[in-house]
Write a protein that holds these residues in place. Structure first.
Motif, PDB file in Angstrom:
ATOM      1  N   ALA A   7       4.701  27.476   4.542  1.00  0.00           N
ATOM      2  CA  ALA A   7       3.522  28.214   4.991  1.00  0.00           C
ATOM      3  C   ALA A   7       2.780  27.461   6.098  1.00  0.00           C
ATOM      4  N   LEU A   8       2.623  26.150   5.940  1.00  0.00           N
ATOM      5  CA  LEU A   8       1.929  25.360   6.956  1.00  0.00           C
ATOM      6  C   LEU A   8       2.706  25.346   8.274  1.00  0.00           C
ATOM      7  N   SER A   9       4.034  25.223   8.196  1.00  0.00           N
ATOM      8  CA  SER A   9       4.828  25.255   9.426  1.00  0.00           C
ATOM      9  C   SER A   9       4.742  26.633  10.070  1.00  0.00           C
ATOM     10  N   GLY A  10       4.694  27.687   9.254  1.00  0.00           N
ATOM     11  CA  GLY A  10       4.539  29.035   9.797  1.00  0.00           C
ATOM     12  C   GLY A  10       3.194  29.228  10.473  1.00  0.00           C
ATOM     13  N   LEU A  11       2.129  28.710   9.861  1.00  0.00           N
ATOM     14  CA  LEU A  11       0.807  28.788  10.487  1.00  0.00           C
ATOM     15  C   LEU A  11       0.801  28.042  11.820  1.00  0.00           C
ATOM     16  N   ALA A  12       1.462  26.874  11.847  1.00  0.00           N
ATOM     17  CA  ALA A  12       1.529  26.084  13.077  1.00  0.00           C
ATOM     18  C   ALA A  12       2.273  26.847  14.170  1.00  0.00           C
ATOM     19  N   VAL A  13       3.401  27.450  13.817  1.00  0.00           N
ATOM     20  CA  VAL A  13       4.180  28.218  14.799  1.00  0.00           C
ATOM     21  C   VAL A  13       3.401  29.456  15.247  1.00  0.00           C
ATOM     22  N   GLY A  14       2.759  30.123  14.300  1.00  0.00           N
ATOM     23  CA  GLY A  14       1.961  31.298  14.651  1.00  0.00           C
ATOM     24  C   GLY A  14       0.845  30.961  15.620  1.00  0.00           C
ATOM     25  N   ALA A  15       0.146  29.850  15.369  1.00  0.00           N
ATOM     26  CA  ALA A  15      -0.949  29.440  16.260  1.00  0.00           C
ATOM     27  C   ALA A  15      -0.416  28.979  17.613  1.00  0.00           C
ATOM     28  N   ALA A  16       0.729  28.284  17.603  1.00  0.00           N
ATOM     29  CA  ALA A  16       1.296  27.766  18.848  1.00  0.00           C
ATOM     30  C   ALA A  16       1.810  28.883  19.751  1.00  0.00           C
ATOM     31  N   THR A  17       2.241  30.002  19.166  1.00  0.00           N
ATOM     32  CA  THR A  17       2.811  31.094  19.955  1.00  0.00           C
ATOM     33  C   THR A  17       1.781  32.145  20.355  1.00  0.00           C
ATOM     34  N   LEU A  18       0.509  31.926  20.056  1.00  0.00           N
ATOM     35  CA  LEU A  18      -0.515  32.914  20.390  1.00  0.00           C
ATOM     36  C   LEU A  18      -0.537  33.311  21.873  1.00  0.00           C
TER      37      LEU A  18
END
Length: 237
Positions: A7-18
């Motif tokens: 979940a944390l890696s997904g949040l990081a990827v989601g924020a990075a790809t904004l």
């Protein structure tokens, strides 16, 4: 990897790809990050007893058993770097065109994120079936009521699934060789790291959290809102 690491890696990827995400506005940005983060746990729907399987009781456990059988067991079909994003993304594509089905997908993503990150949330409501249902559907409703129809859902689902696969790729158990495992069961693993090691808990998980916070700050309106206060603090020093 453990659920909260996914979940944390997904949040990081989601924020990075904004900057490249097909969303517009702060509310849709929050929905995108939450969706990628929560749905980065989705591939474990192939395993009865996993967080995603247990989250809503029979509502998630029954489909989990069927998906596990179709996928060939844990860490096979739903962890295929090519087939899994396409399959889950296709389901999300069908769901994204209708309000109630898109509400379900967004609620599933939020519910998974809440369950995975329960260790930083006060109370235990998010760990109960009823509490998680109320919180996840309530949050999903608020997000969808204040943003356009989420036609971006298939992309968020595919990205979350790929993030999960990448995370499991760096563990000893590995992931299947894309598509070819259907002919001969063989897995790929980049490192000998086991799931739940000190390295994962003490280094990788905090790193993912830091990346998520940084990109969430850098790629949203939070930067313009917080910068004056941060500058004032620096001036005091």
């Amino acid at each position: 990897m453990l659920g909260h690491s996914h979940a944390l890696s997904g949040l990081a990827v989601g924020a990075a790809t904004l900057p490249w995400a097909p969303v517009d506005g702060g509310v849709a940005q929050v929905a995108w990050v939450a969706a990628v983060g929560g749905l980065a746990m989705l591939p474990d729907l192939d395993h009865s007893g996993s967080t995603v399987s247990d989250m809503w009781g029979p509502v998630t456990d029954v489909p989990s058993g069927a998906i596990g059988r179709i996928a060939g067991g844990h860490r096979w079909g739903t962890h295929d770097a090519l087939l899994a994003p396409v399959a889950f993304g296709a389901v999300a594509l069908a769901a994204a065109s209708l309000y109630w089905s898109s509400l379900l997908v967004v609620a599933l993503a939020i519910g998974l994120a809440l369950r995975a990150l329960h260790f930083v949330i006060p109370g235990r409501a998010e760990n109960t079936v009823v509490g998680n249902l109320v919180l996840s559907f309530g949050a999903a409703w608020l997000l969808l009521e204040h943003s356009p129809q989420p036609t971006w859902l298939p992309w968020a689902v595919a990205l979350g699934v790929l993030t999960h696969v990448a995370g499991d790729l760096v563990t000893k158990q590995g992931v299947p060789v894309p598509v070819l495992w259907l002919l001969r069961r063989k897995r790929l693993a980049l490192t000998p790291m086991r799931t739940g090691t000190t390295l994962e808990k003490a280094v990788l998980a905090p790193l993912f959290l830091g990346v998520a916070v940084w990109f969430g700050y850098a790629n949203t309106g939070a930067r313009s809102a917080l910068d004056p206060y941060l500058q004032a603090l620096m001036d005091l020093g």
